[in-house]
Structure formats: structure tokens, C-alpha cells
Motif scaffolding. Structure first.
Motif, PDB file in Angstrom:
ATOM      1  N   PRO A 138     -47.526  87.221  19.017  1.00 41.01           N
ATOM      2  CA  PRO A 138     -47.968  85.847  18.744  1.00 41.01           C
ATOM      3  C   PRO A 138     -48.416  85.131  20.014  1.00 41.01           C
ATOM      4  O   PRO A 138     -47.724  85.155  21.034  1.00 41.01           O
ATOM      5  CB  PRO A 138     -46.716  85.173  18.157  1.00 41.01           C
ATOM      6  CG  PRO A 138     -45.837  86.297  17.706  1.00 41.01           C
ATOM      7  CD  PRO A 138     -46.109  87.435  18.652  1.00 41.01           C
ATOM      8  N   VAL A 139     -49.589  84.536  19.943  1.00 39.84           N
ATOM      9  CA  VAL A 139     -50.109  83.681  21.007  1.00 39.84           C
ATOM     10  C   VAL A 139     -50.541  82.380  20.348  1.00 39.84           C
ATOM     11  O   VAL A 139     -51.268  82.398  19.359  1.00 39.84           O
ATOM     12  CB  VAL A 139     -51.306  84.334  21.726  1.00 39.84           C
ATOM     13  CG1 VAL A 139     -51.895  83.374  22.764  1.00 39.84           C
ATOM     14  CG2 VAL A 139     -50.908  85.652  22.386  1.00 39.84           C
ATOM     15  N   GLU A 140     -50.072  81.265  20.857  1.00 43.46           N
ATOM     16  CA  GLU A 140     -50.435  79.968  20.272  1.00 43.46           C
ATOM     17  C   GLU A 140     -50.936  79.031  21.369  1.00 43.46           C
ATOM     18  O   GLU A 140     -50.259  78.826  22.379  1.00 43.46           O
ATOM     19  CB  GLU A 140     -49.253  79.333  19.534  1.00 43.46           C
ATOM     20  CG  GLU A 140     -48.834  80.129  18.308  1.00 43.46           C
ATOM     21  CD  GLU A 140     -47.917  79.335  17.379  1.00 43.46           C
ATOM     22  OE1 GLU A 140     -47.715  78.124  17.623  1.00 43.46           O
ATOM     23  OE2 GLU A 140     -47.423  79.934  16.411  1.00 43.46           O
ATOM     24  N   THR A 141     -52.107  78.485  21.152  1.00 45.39           N
ATOM     25  CA  THR A 141     -52.731  77.592  22.124  1.00 45.39           C
ATOM     26  C   THR A 141     -52.285  76.159  21.881  1.00 45.39           C
ATOM     27  O   THR A 141     -52.321  75.667  20.749  1.00 45.39           O
ATOM     28  CB  THR A 141     -54.261  77.676  22.030  1.00 45.39           C
ATOM     29  OG1 THR A 141     -54.667  79.033  22.255  1.00 45.39           O
ATOM     30  CG2 THR A 141     -54.920  76.775  23.061  1.00 45.39           C
ATOM     31  N   HIS A 142     -51.869  75.504  22.949  1.00 41.01           N
ATOM     32  CA  HIS A 142     -51.499  74.092  22.913  1.00 41.01           C
ATOM     33  C   HIS A 142     -52.331  73.333  23.945  1.00 41.01           C
ATOM     34  O   HIS A 142     -52.896  73.926  24.869  1.00 41.01           O
ATOM     35  CB  HIS A 142     -50.014  73.900  23.215  1.00 41.01           C
ATOM     36  CG  HIS A 142     -49.099  74.447  22.162  1.00 41.01           C
ATOM     37  ND1 HIS A 142     -48.935  75.796  21.944  1.00 41.01           N
ATOM     38  CD2 HIS A 142     -48.312  73.813  21.248  1.00 41.01           C
ATOM     39  CE1 HIS A 142     -48.076  75.976  20.941  1.00 41.01           C
ATOM     40  NE2 HIS A 142     -47.699  74.794  20.511  1.00 41.01           N
ATOM     41  N   VAL A 143     -52.409  72.037  23.770  1.00 39.39           N
ATOM     42  CA  VAL A 143     -53.043  71.173  24.759  1.00 39.39           C
ATOM     43  C   VAL A 143     -52.001  70.205  25.297  1.00 39.39           C
ATOM     44  O   VAL A 143     -51.078  69.813  24.582  1.00 39.39           O
ATOM     45  CB  VAL A 143     -54.235  70.393  24.154  1.00 39.39           C
ATOM     46  CG1 VAL A 143     -55.336  71.349  23.725  1.00 39.39           C
ATOM     47  CG2 VAL A 143     -53.800  69.522  22.963  1.00 39.39           C
ATOM     48  N   ARG A 144     -52.170  69.842  26.570  1.00 38.61           N
ATOM     49  CA  ARG A 144     -51.270  68.849  27.160  1.00 38.61           C
ATOM     50  C   ARG A 144     -51.967  67.491  27.141  1.00 38.61           C
ATOM     51  O   ARG A 144     -53.082  67.346  27.653  1.00 38.61           O
ATOM     52  CB  ARG A 144     -50.888  69.228  28.593  1.00 38.61           C
ATOM     53  CG  ARG A 144     -49.734  68.366  29.133  1.00 38.61           C
ATOM     54  CD  ARG A 144     -49.269  68.830  30.505  1.00 38.61           C
ATOM     55  NE  ARG A 144     -48.828  70.218  30.531  1.00 38.61           N
ATOM     56  CZ  ARG A 144     -47.636  70.643  30.111  1.00 38.61           C
ATOM     57  NH1 ARG A 144     -46.758  69.772  29.616  1.00 38.61           N
ATOM     58  NH2 ARG A 144     -47.317  71.920  30.189  1.00 38.61           N
ATOM     59  N   LEU A 145     -51.313  66.517  26.537  1.00 42.66           N
ATOM     60  CA  LEU A 145     -51.931  65.208  26.328  1.00 42.66           C
ATOM     61  C   LEU A 145     -52.015  64.406  27.620  1.00 42.66           C
ATOM     62  O   LEU A 145     -51.056  64.352  28.400  1.00 42.66           O
ATOM     63  CB  LEU A 145     -51.141  64.419  25.290  1.00 42.66           C
ATOM     64  CG  LEU A 145     -51.057  65.030  23.881  1.00 42.66           C
ATOM     65  CD1 LEU A 145     -50.220  64.147  22.965  1.00 42.66           C
ATOM     66  CD2 LEU A 145     -52.444  65.235  23.305  1.00 42.66           C
ATOM     67  N   ALA A 146     -53.148  63.759  27.810  1.00 41.62           N
ATOM     68  CA  ALA A 146     -53.333  62.889  28.968  1.00 41.62           C
ATOM     69  C   ALA A 146     -52.847  61.475  28.689  1.00 41.62           C
ATOM     70  O   ALA A 146     -52.636  60.692  29.623  1.00 41.62           O
ATOM     71  CB  ALA A 146     -54.802  62.854  29.373  1.00 41.62           C
ATOM     72  N   ALA A 147     -52.676  61.127  27.411  1.00 43.07           N
ATOM     73  CA  ALA A 147     -52.245  59.779  27.035  1.00 43.07           C
ATOM     74  C   ALA A 147     -51.477  59.869  25.720  1.00 43.07           C
ATOM     75  O   ALA A 147     -51.514  60.890  25.011  1.00 43.07           O
ATOM     76  CB  ALA A 147     -53.458  58.851  26.881  1.00 43.07           C
ATOM     77  N   ASP A 148     -50.766  58.781  25.384  1.00 40.17           N
ATOM     78  CA  ASP A 148     -50.046  58.739  24.114  1.00 40.17           C
ATOM     79  C   ASP A 148     -51.030  58.827  22.949  1.00 40.17           C
ATOM     80  O   ASP A 148     -52.164  58.320  23.022  1.00 40.17           O
ATOM     81  CB  ASP A 148     -49.251  57.437  23.987  1.00 40.17           C
ATOM     82  CG  ASP A 148     -48.152  57.303  25.036  1.00 40.17           C
ATOM     83  OD1 ASP A 148     -47.891  58.297  25.745  1.00 40.17           O
ATOM     84  OD2 ASP A 148     -47.567  56.211  25.132  1.00 40.17           O
ATOM     85  N   ALA A 149     -50.601  59.468  21.856  1.00 40.89           N
ATOM     86  CA  ALA A 149     -51.411  59.556  20.638  1.00 40.89           C
ATOM     87  C   ALA A 149     -50.483  59.548  19.439  1.00 40.89           C
ATOM     88  O   ALA A 149     -49.789  60.535  19.169  1.00 40.89           O
ATOM     89  CB  ALA A 149     -52.255  60.829  20.640  1.00 40.89           C
ATOM     90  N   ASP A 150     -50.421  58.399  18.769  1.00 43.83           N
ATOM     91  CA  ASP A 150     -49.523  58.227  17.627  1.00 43.83           C
ATOM     92  C   ASP A 150     -48.095  58.579  18.041  1.00 43.83           C
ATOM     93  O   ASP A 150     -47.585  58.019  18.976  1.00 43.83           O
ATOM     94  CB  ASP A 150     -50.013  59.064  16.432  1.00 43.83           C
ATOM     95  CG  ASP A 150     -51.383  58.596  15.948  1.00 43.83           C
ATOM     96  OD1 ASP A 150     -51.595  57.375  15.869  1.00 43.83           O
ATOM     97  OD2 ASP A 150     -52.243  59.454  15.671  1.00 43.83           O
ATOM     98  N   GLU A 151     -47.494  59.574  17.372  1.00 41.08           N
ATOM     99  CA  GLU A 151     -46.100  59.904  17.671  1.00 41.08           C
ATOM    100  C   GLU A 151     -45.952  60.802  18.901  1.00 41.08           C
ATOM    101  O   GLU A 151     -44.832  61.109  19.322  1.00 41.08           O
ATOM    102  CB  GLU A 151     -45.438  60.592  16.461  1.00 41.08           C
ATOM    103  CG  GLU A 151     -45.940  62.004  16.163  1.00 41.08           C
ATOM    104  CD  GLU A 151     -47.160  62.017  15.257  1.00 41.08           C
ATOM    105  OE1 GLU A 151     -47.380  63.068  14.626  1.00 41.08           O
ATOM    106  OE2 GLU A 151     -47.878  60.992  15.175  1.00 41.08           O
TER     107      GLU A 151
END
Length: 336
Positions: free
Chosen positions: A141-154
Motif C-alpha cells: 500500500p502506498v497512499e499520497t497525502h498533501v501537507r496543508l499550508a493553511a487551515d481548511a474547514d476541520e
């Protein structure tokens, strides 16, 4: 022409391969095609293992895709997703159709019964008969995530969000600082993947997302090295025409890694195999022909041809151009 290997993401890779098969059926009817598919978008949802790109390629080549969407099944209903939502579960922005759910249920049952993803994919393809050998890039299993630069909803700045949520829920419209691919360091190429690259006559990088589709496949340990070592010619097809992504929000992905949204920049990002990259040749659209000299200077033989995949015949012509570029033939004025 005996063996063609394609490294594909979802919609773009699937539609290109469909055109490739149409061309080969006339020009090289005995040729075999292996498609190595990105699994970095995979995820668990409602207890099921979802493999968006694998399913898109399988449905497209097997005749079950929703042509209007480019993904999912034709003539879908969503009664089951509505019931799941009534229980307060699932994601309202990522609803699975009832027909599509059957695929995920069967795959998950196979995986939990001990099958590898390769084995489960082979089982599913027995029904769809896609006309290619369909391989996941890895069984791990490989799962791509992104790291947020700012708050977004929850979600808070600095947190990781699954790529599919960023892509589907937010349409890649909120800023991120990096892509984080969990499991990638421990992944190995699935059985048959390295062999398919080594024994190919031509390897094609179709107009799939260069960052999170083809880029993820290339990041699996061993695959980039196999591309550099193969005796096959490696040809890429630009997913950018006239400074805009052909489909989806590839521009947001390119911006995140500091690459301009242009056919030239993506070609240089892949790089010439003679200089440590992966490309021998690169197809760009006629509107981007001005980039040919700079690509040639970087060691990438390039051809400017129409790249809009309007239908199967136009896509078949693109595939024919890719094979011609691999063979080193084409209009002398267009080849750099």
C-alpha cells in the motif's frame, strides 16, 4: 513491434491506452501491451479498498467506463452511498456508485483472503478483459497525502490530508506545501513490472499527471532505474497544452513542486535519459512547437503533433506518433 509498456495514471492514461490499442490492432496486431498503473491514490473508504486509477483503466479498456465522467461506471445509481450517508458515515464529496461498489467489495474480499493486489487485479480483469496486462505499480500500500499550508474547514495548517480529499473535495484549490507518500519507501515493484520495462520494445509515459501519477510510479524503488537501463526507447506525451493541464488540476501539483505548467517544463522535469532522466523522446502539441529547440538542447528528441484526445481515432493517431518517435521517424522539420 512486439511489446509496449505504458506507465499510467487514471483518465488520461486510460484514454491514451485505448487509442494505442486501436492503432496496434491495425498496425501491429500481434503486439502485446502491459499497463503499469499508479496506486498512490488508493485508500480505504467505508471499509473497502479503493483503487481509482486501476479501476479507471480497467473500466475504460473493458467498455464499462462512464464516458461523461471519465471515471466510474456507466448508468450508475447511488442508493447504497445514500444509505451510508444516512448513518453518518462515508464522505459526501466522494460517493461510490452501486455498480462500482461491487468491484471494491470483491477486491477487498480478495485482499482480506490473502490475495495480493496484483492477484486481485488479475481476478477482476478476467471479467473486464481489458486487452492488456494490467499491473499495479506495487503490491504494498502506498497512499499520497498533501501537507496543508493553511487551515481548511476541520483541517489545520501543517496537517496531512489524503490526496483524494484535496483533489476531489477541494479541487486542489487550497495551498499545500508538499506531497507525502506513505509506504513508498517500503514498496517494491509488483511482480512483472520490472520485467515489463526491461523486455519492452517501447515504454510510453502517457498524458497522465507527471507529479502524482507517473511521478509516483517512478518513485517506487527500482522502477526509475529500470527505465534508465531498458533497451527500449522511452517516449513521453505531454499532459500540458498551451500552458494548461489537459485534464484535472495538474497545474496545482506542478506548482507545489516548483515546476512551471508547460510542456517544456514537464519534459525537462522528466529529463533526458542521456542526462540521468527518463526520456528519449517527448511529444508536445503543435501549439507548443516553439519549445522544440530548447528540448533538443536538453537532449530530448521532440515531436509537435496534435495532442487533444477528442475520440479514439485522434488518440490512435497520437499513439502512432509516439511509436514513430520511438522508432526515430517523423517529419524532419518537426523532429528536433
Amino acid at each position: 513491434m512486439k511489446n509496449v509498456t505504458v506507465l499510467a495514471g487514471g483518465v488520461g492514461g486510460a484514454r491514451f491506452t485505448r487509442g494505442l490499442l486501436a492503432h496496434l490492432a491495425k498496425a501491429h496486431p500481434l503486439a502485446t501491451v502491459t499497463v503499469i498503473v499508479n496506486t498512490g491514490d488508493d485508500m480505504w473508504l467505508d471499509g473497502l479498498r479503493i483503487c481509482p486509477d486501476l479501476d479507471t483503466v480497467m473500466y475504460t479498456l473493458g467498455g464499462g467506463i462512464s464516458e461523461a465522467q471519465g471515471w466510474g461506471r456507466e448508468d450508475e445509481s447511488r442508493r447504497t452511498s445514500a444509505e451510508i450517508a444516512a448513518y453518518g458515515r462515508g464522505w459526501s464529496w466522494f460517493t461510490l456508485g452501486d455498480l462500482d461498489l461491487a468491484t471494491h467489495i470483491v477486491r477487498t474480499d480478495l485482499l482480506r483472503s490473502g490475495s495480493t493486489l496484483s492477484e486481485a487485479t488479475d481476478f477482476l480483469c478476467r471479467r473486464w478483459q481489458p486487452g492488456v496486462r494490467l499491473l499495479p505499480m506495487s503490491d504494498q500500500p502506498v497512499e499520497t497525502h498533501v501537507r496543508l499550508a493553511a487551515d481548511a474547514d476541520e483541517h489545520l495548517a501543517g496537517e496531512l490530508m489524503h490526496f483524494e480529499e484535496w483533489w476531489v473535495r477541494y479541487r486542489a484549490g487550497i495551498p499545500v506545501t508538499e506531497f507525502v507518500q506513505r509506504g513508498l519507501a517500503d514498496a517494491v515493484a509488483a511482480p512483472g513490472v520490472l520485467e515489463a520495462i526491461a523486455t519492452a520494445d517501447v515504454v510510453i509515459l502517457p498524458p497522465s499527471n507527471p507529479v502524482v501519477s507517473v511521478g509516483t510510479i517512478l518513485a517506487v524503488p527500482g522502477i526509475r532505474d529500470a527505465l534508465r537501463a531498458t533497451s527500449a526507447r522511452v517516449v513521453g506525451v505531454a499532459p500540458i497544452i498551451g500552458g494548461a493541464a489537459v485534464r484535472g488540476m495538474a497545474d496545482a501539483c506542478l506548482q507545489t513542486i516548483g515546476v512551471q505548467t508547460s510542456a517544456l517544463a514537464v519534459g525537462l522535469h522528466y529529463g533526458a535519459r542521456s542526462a540521468g532522466g527518463v526520456l528519449d523522446a517527448w511529444l508536445i502539441d503543435e501549439t507548443d512547437a516553439a519549445a522544440l529547440p530548447e528540448l533538443a538542447a536538453a537532449g530530448i528528441r521532440s515531436l509537435a503533433v496534435p495532442l487533444w484526445m477528442h475520440d479514439v481515432p485522434t488518440t490512435a493517431a497520437m499513439a502512432a506518433a509516439a511509436l514513430a518517435a520511438a522508432a526515430g521517424v517523423g517529419a524532419a522539420a518537426a523532429l528536433a
